[in-house]
Design an enzyme around this catalytic site. Structure first.
Site, short mmCIF file in Angstrom:
data_model
loop_
_atom_site.label_atom_id
_atom_site.label_comp_id
_atom_site.label_asym_id
_atom_site.label_seq_id
_atom_site.Cartn_x
_atom_site.Cartn_y
_atom_site.Cartn_z
N SER A 293 9.87 12.94 -36.47
CA SER A 293 10.92 12.22 -35.73
C SER A 293 10.39 10.98 -35.02
O SER A 293 11.16 10.24 -34.42
CB SER A 293 11.60 13.16 -34.73
N ASN B 99 10.58 22.43 -26.91
CA ASN B 99 12.03 22.66 -26.87
C ASN B 99 12.63 22.27 -25.52
O ASN B 99 13.66 21.59 -25.46
CB ASN B 99 12.34 24.13 -27.19
N HIS C 82 57.01 -1.04 -30.47
CA HIS C 82 57.16 -1.01 -31.94
C HIS C 82 56.80 -2.35 -32.58
O HIS C 82 57.31 -2.70 -33.64
CB HIS C 82 58.59 -0.62 -32.35
N SER D 283 35.69 -20.23 -42.96
CA SER D 283 35.71 -19.70 -44.32
C SER D 283 34.87 -20.61 -45.22
O SER D 283 34.84 -21.83 -45.02
CB SER D 283 37.15 -19.65 -44.83
N LYS E 188 40.40 -22.72 -42.07
CA LYS E 188 40.43 -21.41 -41.42
C LYS E 188 39.61 -21.33 -40.14
O LYS E 188 38.52 -21.87 -40.04
CB LYS E 188 39.90 -20.34 -42.38
N GLU F 44 37.29 -8.56 -35.27
CA GLU F 44 37.45 -7.68 -36.44
C GLU F 44 36.24 -6.77 -36.61
O GLU F 44 36.36 -5.57 -36.89
CB GLU F 44 37.64 -8.52 -37.71
N TYR G 74 16.93 27.09 -29.87
CA TYR G 74 16.61 25.81 -30.51
C TYR G 74 16.50 25.98 -32.02
O TYR G 74 15.88 26.93 -32.51
CB TYR G 74 15.28 25.23 -29.97
N GLN H 260 17.33 18.06 -33.92
CA GLN H 260 16.65 16.76 -34.00
C GLN H 260 17.64 15.67 -34.46
O GLN H 260 17.43 14.48 -34.22
CB GLN H 260 15.48 16.86 -34.98
N LYS I 162 19.61 12.56 -32.32
CA LYS I 162 19.07 11.31 -31.77
C LYS I 162 19.56 10.03 -32.43
O LYS I 162 20.05 9.12 -31.75
CB LYS I 162 17.55 11.35 -31.80
N1 ARG Z 1 11.42 16.39 -32.65
C1 ARG Z 1 12.01 17.58 -32.14
C2 ARG Z 1 13.46 17.32 -31.79
O1 ARG Z 1 13.82 16.20 -31.68
C3 ARG Z 1 11.26 18.01 -30.93
C4 ARG Z 1 11.32 19.47 -30.67
C5 ARG Z 1 10.51 20.19 -31.64
N2 ARG Z 1 10.53 21.59 -31.41
C6 ARG Z 1 10.22 22.51 -32.37
N3 ARG Z 1 10.31 23.74 -32.05
N4 ARG Z 1 9.89 22.13 -33.57
O2 ARG Z 1 14.24 18.21 -31.63
#
Ligand code: ARG
Length: 460
Positions: free
Chosen positions: A22, A108, A154, A275, A281, A288, A315, A320, A323
């Protein structure tokens, strides 16, 4: 180095790493990750879980990492995620003491805490940008107090109103967004740190210490919930989605009202595009594009709602996925708000066209019916008489303004000579002095109230 490789004989496959890592997106969390680790290390030292010297070494090391990243001396690469990156870097710098930072903590509760801190900052930024757009809208409203335009239902002309009423309506929407953001921020300000992997910890930690260092209102009360709760991100995404809905409606009105067909406003060249083929234009691309980005932000909300809907406690790595969508939604909503706040100041009124439109298509008909009702004609009868007047005007090519008082009297003896001054756009708008109405006096009151509420939320 992976934080967990001790149990493994063989390295992970390259593509498994690429899929799992990540760091490419959670690197954005580096500052909050270090902030949370500083608090955790101080707490460990204070509680005697590590020595005060070790805590000091860790904190100095973390601060040095933060300033190196800030100054661009340290590149965030080469780790699974931001938590591993910071810890690896710390151990490389201070050795064994660094290896004690993760005592009584799991990634976690760490990542849940990082996200809470990050989202809290994002709420503050969102509130600031919302206050900014409300400010632009009230400026436009103040400028529009002296002008009249037709209001619509309307998408048909309905009743004349003071032009400032239009911009104040949007200011009210964004004011509600501010209220919502403030309460969401308050609800989200709960600390998961100390939940450990899922079940808390056997170390004698003091969660009140980390809580006050990190300025959370309280520690979460259930560790399972603490590590798996992403409601606060969903709530941000919802708040952002509603902001985008409001922006998108504003864009749509701006696009319509700047057409030749309506012609009530004009966008300056600075916020218009042309345009490649049609030389004449002048297009409202910015509005938009903003209307278009709304779908993308809604998409991030739906994506995360779907991600969390079936995951078992506590968890799971699915989380993940909270994000990238959030980071993008945050970027889009802030960008859109800030550009709209500027663009609004580049929109000018076309008062003559607005005033003409406010008297066209029988916009003043309600006021004719109200005139009769105020003379004692039951409103339903007054409505029917006015309907007949409108029909006769259509058949004879007349308008409510071209009719004389005698013409009016052929429909009802209750009409006095003053009826011809009642059917003026400005008179109709300014007659609507009811609280929250479209008269210039009510619009001024609305602006005053908006400014008061902005101040309450910290505007200058
Ligand atoms: N990169 C993980 C996330 O965004 C961090 C937590 C990882 N925890 C684990 N038990 N693998 O959630």
């Amino acid at each position: 180095m992976k934080l967990w490789e001790g149990r493994f004989d063989a390295p992970t496959a390259k593509n498994a790493d690429l899929f799992n890592d990540s760091l490419p997106f959670d690197r954005q969390l580096w500052a909050v990750d270090i902030t949370a680790s500083l608090a955790h290390a101080s707490m460990l030292g204070n509680c005697g879980i590590i020595s005060l010297d070790e805590a000091r070494l860790i904190c100095d090391g973390l601060s040095a990492i933060a300033s190196d990243i800030n100054e661009g001396k340290l590149e965030i690469v080469g780790a699974e995620d931001i938590h591993s990156f910071v810890e690896n870097e710390l151990v490389a710098r201070i050795g064994d003491a660094g290896k004690k930072l993760h005592t009584a903590r799991s990634r976690n509760d760490q990542v849940a805490t990082d996200m809470r801190l990050y989202v809290r900052g994002a709420y503050d930024q969102l509130k600031y940008s919302l206050l900014n757009i409300v400010n632009s809208l009230t400026e436009k409203a103040s400028e529009g107090v002296k002008y009249i335009m037709p209001g619509y239902t309307h998408l048909r002309k309905a009743q004349p109103m003071c032009a400032g009423h239009f911009f104040n309506a949007y200011a009210e929407m964004f004011m509600r967004d501010i209220d919502r953001v403030v309460s969401s921020r308050q609800r989200s300000n709960v600390m998961p740190l100390g939940s450990g992997a899922l079940a808390g910890t056997s170390y004698p930690i003091d969660r009140d210490i980390t809580c006050s260092l990190l300025e959370f209102d309280r520690p979460c009360e259930n560790s399972l919930d603490g590590v798996s709760d992403r409601d606060f991100i969903l709530e941000y995404l919802f708040d952002a989605s509603l902001v985008m809905a409001h922006l998108s409606r504003l864009c749509e009105d701006i696009i319509l009202y700047t057409t030749e067909e309506f012609g009530y406003f004009e966008i300056s060249d600075a916020y218009s595009t042309g345009s490649s083929i049609m030389p004449q234009k002048k297009n409202p691309d910015i509005a938009e594009l903003m209307r278009g980005k709304t779908g993308r932000v809604y998409g991030h909300l739906m994506a995360l709602l779907t991600t969390v809907k079936g995951i078992p406690l506590a968890y799971d790595k699915d989380l993940q996925e909270d994000k990238e969508g959030f980071f993008d939604a945050e970027k889009q909503v802030i960008n859109c708000l800030d550009i709209m706040a500027e663009m609004l100041l580049h929109i000018s009124y076309k008062p003559r066209k607005m005033a003409k439109a406010a008297e066209s298509e029988f916009c003043c008909a309600t006021d004719v019916a109200d005139y009769l009702a105020k003379k004692g004609v039951p409103f339903r009868n007054a409505h029917a008489i006015t309907g007949k007047i409108v029909r006769s005007c259509i058949e004879n090519g007349k308008t409510l303004q071209s009719m004389t008082a005698d013409d009016y009297r052929t429909f009802s003896p209750e009409f006095g000579d003053d009826i011809t001054s009642v059917v003026k756009g400005k008179a109709c708008a300014d007659a609507r002095t009811s609280y929250g109405g479209a008269s210039s006096a009510s619009v001024k009151e609305n602006i005053k109230s908006l400014k008061k509420r902005m101040k309450k939320y910290g505007a200058q």
